[in-house]
Design a protein around this motif. Structure first.
Motif, short mmCIF file in Angstrom:
data_model
loop_
_atom_site.label_atom_id
_atom_site.label_comp_id
_atom_site.label_asym_id
_atom_site.label_seq_id
_atom_site.Cartn_x
_atom_site.Cartn_y
_atom_site.Cartn_z
N GLU A 27 70.78 6.45 28.30
CA GLU A 27 72.13 7.00 28.24
C GLU A 27 72.61 7.41 29.63
O GLU A 27 73.76 7.15 30.00
CB GLU A 27 72.16 8.21 27.32
N GLN A 28 71.74 8.07 30.37
CA GLN A 28 72.10 8.49 31.72
C GLN A 28 72.40 7.29 32.61
O GLN A 28 73.38 7.28 33.36
CB GLN A 28 70.98 9.34 32.33
N LEU A 29 71.55 6.27 32.53
CA LEU A 29 71.76 5.06 33.34
C LEU A 29 73.06 4.37 32.95
O LEU A 29 73.81 3.89 33.81
CB LEU A 29 70.58 4.11 33.16
N CYS A 63 66.47 12.17 37.57
CA CYS A 63 65.72 10.97 37.92
C CYS A 63 66.61 9.72 37.86
O CYS A 63 66.51 8.84 38.72
CB CYS A 63 64.52 10.82 37.01
N SER A 64 67.46 9.64 36.84
CA SER A 64 68.34 8.49 36.72
C SER A 64 69.29 8.41 37.90
O SER A 64 69.55 7.33 38.46
CB SER A 64 69.14 8.58 35.41
N THR A 65 69.82 9.55 38.30
CA THR A 65 70.74 9.59 39.44
C THR A 65 70.03 9.17 40.72
O THR A 65 70.59 8.42 41.53
CB THR A 65 71.33 11.00 39.60
N ILE A 93 73.39 0.65 23.90
CA ILE A 93 73.44 0.62 25.36
C ILE A 93 72.32 -0.24 25.95
O ILE A 93 72.35 -0.55 27.14
CB ILE A 93 73.37 2.04 25.96
N PHE A 94 71.35 -0.63 25.11
CA PHE A 94 70.22 -1.41 25.58
C PHE A 94 70.44 -2.90 25.29
O PHE A 94 70.89 -3.26 24.21
CB PHE A 94 68.92 -0.96 24.93
N ASN A 118 72.62 -3.61 32.35
CA ASN A 118 71.50 -4.40 31.85
C ASN A 118 70.24 -3.53 31.77
O ASN A 118 69.38 -3.58 32.64
CB ASN A 118 71.26 -5.62 32.74
N ILE A 119 70.17 -2.74 30.72
CA ILE A 119 69.08 -1.79 30.54
C ILE A 119 68.22 -2.24 29.36
O ILE A 119 68.73 -2.47 28.26
CB ILE A 119 69.61 -0.37 30.26
#
Length: 216
Positions: free
Chosen positions: A77-79, A50-52, A105-106, A86-87
């Motif tokens: 993590e995937q994103l 889904c992230s891809t 990562i956020f 910018n997550i």
């Protein structure tokens, strides 16, 4: 019992049972310390898939992305690995969000139980929103769609993925109820369906269906 079976047992413990706010939060928080280990060892592929897919529709890696129902941050993590900078994450379980925060990562993490209310999130802010596995019998309902649409800017994308079986077995979703809500919002000119797709995510029970909408 292999890792895949153990992970499925954890998922089903969440997917079934009480729908009370406190019970749902406790179930997620009880899994916070072990969820990543079981997920990554189980062969569950929905998060990466889904992230891809979302990344192909949002080429700007500086885009603002919201992982709704982020849990311990596995989709984030995937994103992040795909280059997004910018997550934000949104979830109801504070212990899960602590695990997510430790991954660094956020940009921001929001802890709130969603039950249809207007959230303290800016209108037209996000370029994309992703929710993988947030729809289950005691989980999110269609009342989140209008709020998602509000916080994602026109031209932005919303990707929602769930177990295919829940469209048939969950009383809130079956007989076309969930898809009917999506189509009603499309008829109202709120969003348009770009793609719907069924895919395998590692084992039969994890067969998924995703809906990708673009905000109008």
């Amino acid at each position: 019992m292999d890792v895949s079976d153990k992970f499925e047992n954890k998922l089903m413990d969440i997917n079934q049972g009480s729908s009370s706010k406190n019970d749902i939060i406790k179930k997620f928080d009880d899994l916070a310390d072990t969820f990543d280990e079981f997920s990554k060892g189980s062969g569950y592929t929905a998060l990466k898939y889904c992230s891809t897919l979302l990344s192909k529709h949002i080429p700007d890696r500086k885009a603002n992305i919201l992982d709704f129902g982020c849990g311990t941050g596995l989709v984030g993590e995937q994103l992040y690995q795909l280059g997004f900078q910018n997550i934000d994450g949104f979830d109801c379980a504070p212990k899960c969000l602590q695990v997510a925060e430790n991954k660094q990562i956020f940009k921001r993490l929001f802890c709130e139980f969603f039950s249809g209310q207007t959230l303290n999130l800016a209108t037209d802010f996000y370029d994309g929103l992703i929710c993988v596995g947030g729809f289950f019998p005691s989980g999110l309902k269609a009342n989140c769609f209008r709020e998602w649409i509000r916080i994602v800017k026109p031209g932005g994308y919303i990707l929602n993925a769930m177990r295919r079986s829940f469209l048939e077995t969950c009383l809130d979703f079956n007989d076309g109820k969930l898809e009917g809500e999506m189509k009603a919002l499309e008829s109202d000119g709120k969003w348009k369906l770009i793609l719907t797709e069924e895919f395998e995510a590692g084992r039969k029970e994890w067969n998924m269906i995703l809906f990708l909408h673009q905000i109008l």
